[in-house]
Design a protein around this motif. Structure first.
Motif, PDB file in Angstrom:
ATOM      1  N   VAL A  17      12.140  -4.246   7.762  1.00  0.00           N
ATOM      2  CA  VAL A  17      12.544  -4.945   8.982  1.00  0.00           C
ATOM      3  C   VAL A  17      11.981  -4.250  10.217  1.00  0.00           C
ATOM      4  O   VAL A  17      11.424  -4.898  11.107  1.00  0.00           O
ATOM      5  N   ALA A  18      12.084  -2.931  10.275  1.00  0.00           N
ATOM      6  CA  ALA A  18      11.582  -2.194  11.448  1.00  0.00           C
ATOM      7  C   ALA A  18      10.075  -2.365  11.608  1.00  0.00           C
ATOM      8  O   ALA A  18       9.582  -2.605  12.712  1.00  0.00           O
ATOM      9  N   THR A  21       9.277  -5.964  12.640  1.00  0.00           N
ATOM     10  CA  THR A  21       9.668  -6.156  14.043  1.00  0.00           C
ATOM     11  C   THR A  21       8.612  -5.563  14.962  1.00  0.00           C
ATOM     12  O   THR A  21       8.192  -6.195  15.936  1.00  0.00           O
ATOM     13  N   ALA A  34      18.167  -5.600  17.433  1.00  0.00           N
ATOM     14  CA  ALA A  34      18.575  -5.182  16.089  1.00  0.00           C
ATOM     15  C   ALA A  34      20.099  -5.110  16.023  1.00  0.00           C
ATOM     16  O   ALA A  34      20.732  -4.517  16.889  1.00  0.00           O
ATOM     17  N   THR A  41      19.939  -4.190   8.534  1.00  0.00           N
ATOM     18  CA  THR A  41      19.787  -4.502   9.951  1.00  0.00           C
ATOM     19  C   THR A  41      19.154  -5.880  10.087  1.00  0.00           C
ATOM     20  O   THR A  41      18.153  -6.171   9.449  1.00  0.00           O
ATOM     21  N   TYR A  42      19.763  -6.708  10.913  1.00  0.00           N
ATOM     22  CA  TYR A  42      19.220  -8.032  11.208  1.00  0.00           C
ATOM     23  C   TYR A  42      18.594  -7.948  12.587  1.00  0.00           C
ATOM     24  O   TYR A  42      19.233  -7.529  13.545  1.00  0.00           O
ATOM     25  N   ALA A  43      17.336  -8.316  12.703  1.00  0.00           N
ATOM     26  CA  ALA A  43      16.643  -8.284  13.990  1.00  0.00           C
ATOM     27  C   ALA A  43      16.405  -9.711  14.456  1.00  0.00           C
ATOM     28  O   ALA A  43      15.766 -10.495  13.757  1.00  0.00           O
TER      29      ALA A  43
END
Length: 84
Positions: A17-18, A21, A34, A41-43
């Protein structure tokens, strides 16, 4: 965006995710918020410099997304006449 036939939300299930993103920030100029939760983690993706109300999609860890966990997937939701 509520016009018939327009994109209203897109979601990327990803193992990073990071990283995804940061890629979207660098390539598309998007911003993101985030939000940690029990599954990761939901971004939320949005135009840079805007609030969460302008969000148009999200990036979610593979294990918690609609695909159930083994490969990257992209889900698009489109408004159509009479609902989704």
């Amino acid at each position: 965006m509520t016009d018939v036939g327009t994109l209203c939300w897109t979601e990327l299930d990803t193992g990073d995710v990071a990283g995804a993103t940061e890629f979207c920030r660098a390539v598309f100029g998007w911003g993101a918020t985030a939000t940690p939760y029990e599954g990761g983690t939901y971004a939320m993706a949005k135009p840079a410099g805007t609030t969460d109300e302008a969000a148009f999609g999200g990036l979610v860890p593979l294990s918690t997304g609609p695909g159930g966990g083994s490969r990257t997937a992209l889900l698009d939701a489109v408004f159509r006449r009479g609902g989704l």
